[in-house]
Design an enzyme around this catalytic site. Structure first.
Site, PDB file in Angstrom:
ATOM      1  N   ALA A   1       0.863  -1.173   0.000  1.00 43.20           N
ATOM      2  CA  ALA A   1       0.000   0.000   0.000  1.00 43.20           C
ATOM      3  C   ALA A   1       0.904   1.228   0.000  1.00 43.20           C
ATOM      4  O   ALA A   1       2.067   1.155   0.395  1.00 43.20           O
ATOM      5  CB  ALA A   1      -0.891  -0.021   1.232  1.00 43.20           C
TER       6      ALA A   1
ATOM      7  N   GLU B   1      -0.714  -9.139  -0.578  1.00 46.64           N
ATOM      8  CA  GLU B   1      -2.152  -9.342  -0.332  1.00 46.64           C
ATOM      9  C   GLU B   1      -2.951  -9.301  -1.632  1.00 46.64           C
ATOM     10  O   GLU B   1      -3.900 -10.062  -1.811  1.00 46.64           O
ATOM     11  CB  GLU B   1      -2.651  -8.269   0.653  1.00 46.64           C
ATOM     12  CG  GLU B   1      -2.044  -8.469   2.031  1.00 46.64           C
ATOM     13  CD  GLU B   1      -2.280  -7.290   2.964  1.00 46.64           C
ATOM     14  OE1 GLU B   1      -1.865  -6.160   2.609  1.00 46.64           O
ATOM     15  OE2 GLU B   1      -2.866  -7.477   4.032  1.00 46.64           O
TER      16      GLU B   1
HETATM   17  N1  CAA Z   1       4.630   3.223  -0.745  1.00 48.86           N
HETATM   18  C1  CAA Z   1       5.020   4.382  -1.298  1.00 48.86           C
HETATM   19  N2  CAA Z   1       6.153   4.501  -2.019  1.00 48.86           N
HETATM   20  C2  CAA Z   1       6.905   3.396  -2.174  1.00 48.86           C
HETATM   21  C3  CAA Z   1       6.555   2.164  -1.615  1.00 48.86           C
HETATM   22  C4  CAA Z   1       5.342   2.094  -0.879  1.00 48.86           C
HETATM   23  N3  CAA Z   1       4.892   0.956  -0.348  1.00 48.86           N
HETATM   24  N4  CAA Z   1       7.516   1.258  -1.924  1.00 48.86           N
HETATM   25  C5  CAA Z   1       8.429   1.918  -2.651  1.00 48.86           C
HETATM   26  N5  CAA Z   1       8.066   3.213  -2.803  1.00 48.86           N
HETATM   27  C6  CAA Z   1       8.783   4.260  -3.520  1.00 48.86           C
HETATM   28  C7  CAA Z   1       9.993   4.723  -2.744  1.00 48.86           C
HETATM   29  O1  CAA Z   1       9.627   5.657  -1.744  1.00 48.86           O
HETATM   30  C8  CAA Z   1      10.834   5.320  -3.835  1.00 48.86           C
HETATM   31  O2  CAA Z   1      10.313   6.577  -4.144  1.00 48.86           O
HETATM   32  P1  CAA Z   1      11.329   7.858  -4.304  1.00 48.86           P
HETATM   33  O3  CAA Z   1      12.148   7.494  -5.531  1.00 48.86           O
HETATM   34  O4  CAA Z   1      10.413   9.000  -4.517  1.00 48.86           O
HETATM   35  O5  CAA Z   1      12.150   7.892  -3.081  1.00 48.86           O
HETATM   36  C9  CAA Z   1      10.525   4.395  -5.020  1.00 48.86           C
HETATM   37  O6  CAA Z   1       9.297   3.738  -4.724  1.00 48.86           O
HETATM   38  C10 CAA Z   1      11.594   3.332  -5.234  1.00 48.86           C
HETATM   39  O7  CAA Z   1      11.768   2.637  -4.008  1.00 48.86           O
HETATM   40  P2  CAA Z   1      13.203   2.426  -3.307  1.00 48.86           P
HETATM   41  O8  CAA Z   1      14.110   3.558  -3.649  1.00 48.86           O
HETATM   42  O9  CAA Z   1      12.949   2.194  -1.841  1.00 48.86           O
HETATM   43  O10 CAA Z   1      13.683   1.102  -4.038  1.00 48.86           O
HETATM   44  P3  CAA Z   1      14.669  -0.027  -3.474  1.00 48.86           P
HETATM   45  O11 CAA Z   1      14.923  -0.932  -4.624  1.00 48.86           O
HETATM   46  O12 CAA Z   1      15.806   0.592  -2.742  1.00 48.86           O
HETATM   47  O13 CAA Z   1      13.803  -0.816  -2.363  1.00 48.86           O
HETATM   48  C11 CAA Z   1      11.842  -1.944  -1.518  1.00 48.86           C
HETATM   49  C12 CAA Z   1      12.680  -1.569  -2.762  1.00 48.86           C
HETATM   50  C13 CAA Z   1      12.629  -2.908  -0.628  1.00 48.86           C
HETATM   51  C14 CAA Z   1      10.571  -2.610  -2.015  1.00 48.86           C
HETATM   52  C15 CAA Z   1      11.512  -0.658  -0.712  1.00 48.86           C
HETATM   53  O14 CAA Z   1      10.984   0.321  -1.604  1.00 48.86           O
HETATM   54  C16 CAA Z   1      10.501  -0.859   0.384  1.00 48.86           C
HETATM   55  O15 CAA Z   1      10.846  -1.376   1.442  1.00 48.86           O
HETATM   56  N6  CAA Z   1       9.237  -0.449   0.151  1.00 48.86           N
HETATM   57  C17 CAA Z   1       8.191  -0.528   1.162  1.00 48.86           C
HETATM   58  C18 CAA Z   1       7.711  -1.962   1.356  1.00 48.86           C
HETATM   59  C19 CAA Z   1       6.645  -2.007   2.417  1.00 48.86           C
HETATM   60  O16 CAA Z   1       6.878  -1.698   3.577  1.00 48.86           O
HETATM   61  N7  CAA Z   1       5.421  -2.389   2.039  1.00 48.86           N
HETATM   62  C20 CAA Z   1       4.287  -2.460   2.929  1.00 48.86           C
HETATM   63  C21 CAA Z   1       3.507  -1.180   2.820  1.00 48.86           C
HETATM   64  S1  CAA Z   1       2.255  -1.079   4.050  1.00 48.86           S
HETATM   65  C22 CAA Z   1       0.965  -2.032   3.495  1.00 48.86           C
HETATM   66  O17 CAA Z   1       1.020  -2.602   2.422  1.00 48.86           O
HETATM   67  C23 CAA Z   1      -0.215  -2.081   4.426  1.00 48.86           C
HETATM   68  C24 CAA Z   1      -1.259  -3.071   4.020  1.00 48.86           C
HETATM   69  O18 CAA Z   1      -1.190  -4.247   4.297  1.00 48.86           O
HETATM   70  C25 CAA Z   1      -2.443  -2.616   3.407  1.00 48.86           C
END
Ligand code: CAA
Length: 258
Positions: free
Chosen positions: A66, A112
């Site tokens: 999300a 999910e």
């Molecule tokens: N939401 C918003 N933006 C996101 C995102 C997310 N879930 N995942 C990645 N992005 C964005 C990053 O902020 C980044 O944007 P900027 O370039 O503007 O900084 C862009 O996508 C690229 O991401 P990274 O630079 O972080 O890429 P990476 O290759 O270094 O890492 C990753 C990849 C490990 C997937 C990392 O992006 C990450 O950990 N993302 C979040 C994963 C996460 O926590 N997901 C759960 C979300 S909560 C949820 O889903 C609740 C639910 O159950 C409903």
């Protein structure tokens, strides 16, 4: 079909291919994408020329969860009053099969979303996880329930409590995914599976999906009874007559989806 801001629709005969298209955010699922996806899925469900749906992302990410930036400032009241994420339930109401073709990150809401689909086909680069705990939240699109049903309590607990991801091989061993294929074959493989399903009788495919899903919602006795009723009703279709006649006449069936 309407135009959508966050997803792309392509048609391949009776298969609809939906590609999540927010590459700048690794396909993070914001509310616009949820609305686009569930609205399109409902349109495709109502379209008799569609027999199966494939949902995919990019090579790098199916969906990284999300949208954290959209959620971060929310209060309890914001989340409660709009019933945040309840729109995703509309995807589980789709009666036609949906295949998730997963490459790269399928995290949080991305995992999910894959589990909301009926079949998951993974590339060998896929990573599945529920990392919400690291953000100070818990899964919110059904992950605690669907992951537990898919891979069992102990594995689901470990993943949800630690935020650890599983790679594709582990996901296959755990039974989360139907199969793992090389990354460059993922889409062809998923589309071929969808085409096979779309070549079957549509009403019978819908019955099959409904009856398998009943296994998650009912006792064994009730589920078997429901299966028997749908099995009997299959004999009301033209396609049952055609399918069995074609077998006896040693030819391919020509289903009319009636
Ligand atoms: N939401 C918003 N933006 C996101 C995102 C997310 N879930 N995942 C990645 N992005 C964005 C990053 O902020 C980044 O944007 P900027 O370039 O503007 O900084 C862009 O996508 C690229 O991401 P990274 O630079 O972080 O890429 P990476 O290759 O270094 O890492 C990753 C990849 C490990 C997937 C990392 O992006 C990450 O950990 N993302 C979040 C994963 C996460 O926590 N997901 C759960 C979300 S909560 C949820 O889903 C609740 C639910 O159950 C409903």
């Amino acid at each position: 079909m309407s135009d959508y801001e966050t997803i792309i629709l392509e048609r391949r005969d009776r298969v609809a291919l939906i590609t999540l298209n927010r590459p700048e955010a690794l396909n993070a699922l914001n509310l616009a994408m949820m609305n686009d996806l569930v609205t399109l899925a409902a349109e495709l469900d109502a379209d008799e020329s569609v027999g199966a749906i494939v949902i995919t992302g990019s090579t790098r990410a199916f969906a990284a969860g999300a949208d954290i930036k959209e959620m971060a400032g929310n209060s309890y009241m914001d989340a409660y009053l709009v019933d945040w994420f309840s729109g995703w339930d509309r995807l589980s109401a789709v009666r036609k099969p949906i295949i998730a073709a997963v490459s790269g990150h399928a995290l949080g809401g991305g995992c999910e979303l894959a589990m909301l689909c009926d079949v998951i086909i993974a590339s060998d680069t896929a990573m599945f996880g529920q990392p919400e705990i690291k953000l100070g939240i818990i899964p919110g699109i059904g992950g605690s329930q669907r992951l537990t049903r898919a891979i069992g309590k102990s594995r689901a607990m470990e993943m949800i409590l630690t935020g650890r991801s599983m790679n594709a091989a582990e996901a296959e061993r755990a039974g989360l995914v139907a199969r793992v294929v090389p990354a460059d074959e993922l889409l062809d493989n998923a589309l071929a599976t969808a085409a096979t399903i779309a070549g079957m009788s549509l009403p019978i495919v819908m019955m099959a999906k409904e009856v398998v899903n009943a296994a998650f919602e009912s006792t064994l006795t009730a589920g078997v009874r429901f299966e028997r009723r749908l099995f009997h009703s299959a004999f009301a279709t033209d396609d049952q007559k055609e399918g069995m006649t074609a077998f006896i006449e040693k030819r391919a069936p020509n289903f009319t989806h009636r």
